[in-house]
Scaffold this motif. Structure first.
Motif, short mmCIF file in Angstrom:
data_model
loop_
_atom_site.label_atom_id
_atom_site.label_comp_id
_atom_site.label_asym_id
_atom_site.label_seq_id
_atom_site.Cartn_x
_atom_site.Cartn_y
_atom_site.Cartn_z
N ASN A 29 26.58 35.87 30.11
CA ASN A 29 26.35 36.92 31.08
C ASN A 29 27.67 37.18 31.82
OD1 ASN A 29 23.54 36.82 30.49
ND2 ASN A 29 23.31 35.12 31.92
N VAL A 30 28.00 38.44 32.04
CA VAL A 30 29.30 38.78 32.63
C VAL A 30 29.11 39.58 33.91
CG1 VAL A 30 31.52 39.94 32.28
CG2 VAL A 30 30.39 38.78 30.36
N LEU A 31 29.78 39.13 34.96
CA LEU A 31 29.86 39.89 36.20
C LEU A 31 31.30 40.36 36.34
CD1 LEU A 31 27.63 37.47 36.66
CD2 LEU A 31 27.64 38.35 38.99
N GLU A 32 31.49 41.56 36.90
CA GLU A 32 32.83 42.12 37.02
C GLU A 32 33.20 42.39 38.47
OE1 GLU A 32 33.67 45.41 34.42
OE2 GLU A 32 32.17 44.76 32.95
N ALA A 33 34.48 42.15 38.78
CA ALA A 33 35.00 42.47 40.11
C ALA A 33 36.37 43.08 39.94
CB ALA A 33 35.08 41.22 40.97
N GLU A 34 36.67 44.11 40.75
CA GLU A 34 37.96 44.79 40.63
C GLU A 34 38.99 44.28 41.62
OE1 GLU A 34 37.32 48.91 41.30
OE2 GLU A 34 36.60 48.66 43.36
N ASP A 35 38.56 43.37 42.49
CA ASP A 35 39.51 42.82 43.46
C ASP A 35 39.03 41.46 43.94
OD1 ASP A 35 37.65 43.19 45.75
OD2 ASP A 35 38.08 45.33 45.45
N GLY A 36 39.92 40.76 44.67
CA GLY A 36 39.63 39.41 45.11
C GLY A 36 38.47 39.33 46.09
N PRO A 58 46.02 44.32 43.78
CA PRO A 58 46.35 44.79 45.13
C PRO A 58 45.55 44.06 46.19
CG PRO A 58 44.92 46.36 44.01
CD PRO A 58 45.29 45.33 42.99
N ASP A 59 46.01 44.18 47.43
CA ASP A 59 45.35 43.54 48.58
C ASP A 59 45.37 42.02 48.44
OD1 ASP A 59 44.84 46.09 49.63
OD2 ASP A 59 42.99 46.25 48.49
N LYS A 60 44.32 41.43 47.92
CA LYS A 60 44.27 39.98 47.73
C LYS A 60 44.60 39.67 46.28
CE LYS A 60 40.86 37.74 49.68
NZ LYS A 60 41.53 36.84 50.65
#
Length: 237
Positions: A29-36, A58-60
């Motif tokens: 199962n895959v969860l996705e995040a575009e930033d920290g 970027p950012d974090k």
């Protein structure tokens, strides 16, 4: 490896989707995040078993995100980065990562690294800290002293018999195959091990069971192996 959640963190949507395709093909199962920040939030509300984390975000950035993850979780972290210099790898591993993959990478190599990290992590997570005393109804196993009592009567077991009993008792409900028992206790490949294990199981039953022909503690799961019923086992200090 079913029902395992992997968190993929990368600010490039195409890379996240590519990784997700290959991981889902393997049953993850895959969860996705575009930033920290999103990654930390998802980690806190989901049962995550591994994180694939891009360093350059970027950012974090990945290093900062890794440090924050390590404050709340011990899950394996695999860094992704376009940088291949040794100092960057050292920096990432020092921050708490378990592995490092340099972009561009082959998705199948990444999947192989994921599986390797998960095997180590899941084995570590499922290891049980065994207390000194394990009770199987009226049977008592004293782990530290390697003693077994049936009521108040001490049962004399050979070292191999004791190891087999302890192996089954410390993970009640789990079915151990003959090969697993042999390779764990004898610490060598289980070539033609069937008779050896069966003889030890028979002798063990003769010593601890009221009726070895109808055992109530060491159960045979036909075609699979042996187990001790989870409901019969109690642990204490």
């Amino acid at each position: 490896m079913k029902n395992i959640n992997i968190l993929v963190v990368d600010d490039e949507k195409e890379i996240r989707q590519l990784i997700a395709i290959y991981l889902k093909n393997e049953g993850f199962n895959v969860l996705e995040a575009e930033d920290g920040m999103t990654a930390i939030a998802l980690l806190r509300i989901n049962d995550i078993s591994l994180v694939i984390l891009d360093i350059m975000m970027p950012d974090k950035n990945g290093i900062e995100t890794c440090v924050e993850i390590r404050q709340v979780s011990k899950v394996p972290i695999i860094f992704l980065s376009a940088k291949g210099e040794q100092v960057d790898k050292i920096l990432g591993l020092t921050a708490g990562a378990d592995d490092y993959v340099t972009k561009p990478f082959h998705p199948l190599e990444l999947v192989a690294r994921v599986k390797s990290q998960l095997r180590r992590y899941l084995q570590y997570e499922t290891e049980i800290e065994i207390p000194n005393t394990i009770k199987i109804e009226e049977l008592t196993i004293k782990v530290d002293s390697h003693q077994v009592f049936k009521g108040t009567l001490e049962i004399k077991l050979t070292p191999r018999e004791f190891q087999i009993l302890l192996l089954l008792a410390k993970q009640p409900g789990k079915v151990f195959s003959i090969s697993q028992i042999y390779e764990t206790i004898w610490e060598e490949p289980s070539i033609a091990a069937d008779n050896t294990v069966m003889v030890h199981i028979r002798k063990l039953r003769e010593k601890i069971e009221n009726n070895s022909r109808e055992p109530k503690w060491i159960k045979t799961v036909w075609g699979v192996g042996y187990k001790i019923d989870l409901k019969k086992v109690y642990f204490s200090c």
